[in-house]
Design an enzyme around this catalytic site. Structure first.
Site, PDB file in Angstrom:
ATOM      1  CB  CYS A 111      -0.952  -0.006   1.185  1.00 28.51           C
ATOM      2  SG  CYS A 111      -1.967  -1.477   1.265  1.00 28.51           S
ATOM      3  CG  HIS A 248      -3.336   3.346   2.394  1.00 33.48           C
ATOM      4  ND1 HIS A 248      -3.870   2.981   1.186  1.00 33.48           N
ATOM      5  CD2 HIS A 248      -3.295   2.207   3.148  1.00 33.48           C
ATOM      6  CE1 HIS A 248      -4.134   1.691   1.192  1.00 33.48           C
ATOM      7  NE2 HIS A 248      -3.807   1.197   2.373  1.00 33.48           N
ATOM      8  CG  ASN A 278      -6.729  -0.966   1.453  1.00 31.53           C
ATOM      9  OD1 ASN A 278      -6.028  -0.575   0.523  1.00 31.53           O
ATOM     10  ND2 ASN A 278      -6.212  -1.402   2.589  1.00 31.53           N
TER      11      ASN A 278
END
Ligand code: UT7
Length: 321
Positions: A111, A248, A278
């Protein structure tokens, strides 16, 4: 010379799966997912691939920058879900775009991947090695997720975001702070294919994404504010100087906790987690590109981009838009 973002683009798969749909697959509910994460739906690849999403976002970013693909000399794709083990997604995107002069490769920092790509491109551009970089975060996490595990399958979505960076003597990237801690690799991981060579014959199924959610949560709420503060200090700025904190998009509660620790209003922390979930390395460039498209970014504004993920990895970047 600083590296500055001059164009952005994003692309999501057409198919949308809401929380009610997931509750037909595993024992969960819209209420649980919304309250614990902020996620209401996610886009899942049906026809799309990591490569097609990456190329779609990249074409929009190039058009937004007003640059022909031939002018790109560095092309990095941040992904953990490349369609092919080799060649890289970046090489396939290069072919699709006709970015014939680009050095193209993938990086794997989960990520945090897009921030790691920004870190590399900034160094290359500052040193004069390359002048124009195309950075893409692209994922089809849905192919790594165990769709019988309610602890993970509700969290992730597919998509891609892209940004074009160019050398500029005004604004751009001011400072960064990145880190990795490999000793914690097991809290969020996905094993590769089993080794079937004749002397090993590893007896296990191909891996799925597995995660200790609470460990990752604790790591994120502690580390993200620290690395943002570190990057801000390097830039000679304080949190109050920042117009937008793009974090994020993993969990709304993580973002709210970071806002609180930095003593900043939540309005400075834009979110699209409700619609996208996500999307790992794609999350930051998708959010950035959507904000640009919506006219929410103005020249001279100061931005922080920050993320965290498997590795463990983390990073923050301070820039002037
Ligand atoms: O990009 C980085 C990737 N990862 C992350 O950022 C994840 C960070 N962690 C998180 O976001 C949160 O830890 C989660 C959203 C994953 C989990 O939230 P939580 O508040 O930490 O829940 P929990 O793991 O403590 O689980 C609470 C309960 C458990 O049941 P019991 O033991 O209390 O009976 C779980 O089994 O919730 C249960 N549960 C669910 N219930 C309904 C776990 N997943 C689900 C689900 N639906 N999908």
């Amino acid at each position: 010379m600083n590296a500055k973002i001059i164009g952005t683009g994003w692309q999501l798969p057409a198919y949308e799966a809401d929380n009610d749909y997931l509750s037909t697959l595993v024992e969960t509910s819209d209420e649980w997912i919304t309250e614990r994460t902020g996620i209401r739906k996610r886009h899942l690849a049906k026809e799309e691939t990591t490569t097609s999403l990456a190329a779609g976002a990249a074409k929009k970013a190039l058009a937004d920058a007003g640059l022909p693909a031939e002018e790109i000399d560095l092309l990095i794709v941040a992904t953990i879900t490349s369609d092919t083990v080799t060649p890289s997604t970046a090489c396939r995107v290069q072919a699709e775009l006709g970015a014939v002069h680009a050095v193209a490769f993938d990086i794997n920092a989960a990520c945090s991947g897009f921030l790691y790509a920004v870190h590399m491109a900034d160094a290359f551009i500052k040193s004069g090695v390359y002048r124009k970089a195309l950075l893409i975060g692209a994922e089809t996490l849905s192919k790594l997720v165990d769709w019988t595990d309610r602890g993970t399958c509700v969290l992730f979505g597919d998509g891609a975001g892209a940004a074009v960076l160019a050398a500029s003597d005004q604004g751009g990237i001011a400072a960064q702070s990145l880190g990795s801690n490999g000793s914690k690799w097991e809290v969020l991981s996905c094993m590769g294919r089993p080794n079937g060579n004749p002397v090993c014959r590893e007896q296990r199924e191909p891996g799925y994404l597995q995660m200790n959610g609470q460990e990752v949560f604790k790591f994120a709420v502690k580390t993200v504010p620290l690395c943002i503060e570190d990057a801000l200090e390097k830039a000679g700025l304080s949190p109050d100087d920042i117009d937008h904190f793009l974090l994020h998009q993993a969990n709304k509660r993580i973002i709210q906790s970071v806002a609180k620790r930095l003593k900043q209003p939540e309005e400075k922390f834009p979110m699209n987690i409700g619609q996208c979930a996500n999307t790992s390395a794609a999350s930051l460039p998708i959010l950035l590109a959507q904000m640009k498209e919506q006219g929410r970014l103005h020249p001279g504004e100061k931005l922080v981009l920050s993320g965290f993920g498997a590795g463990l990895t983390w990073g923050a970047c301070v820039m002037e838009w």
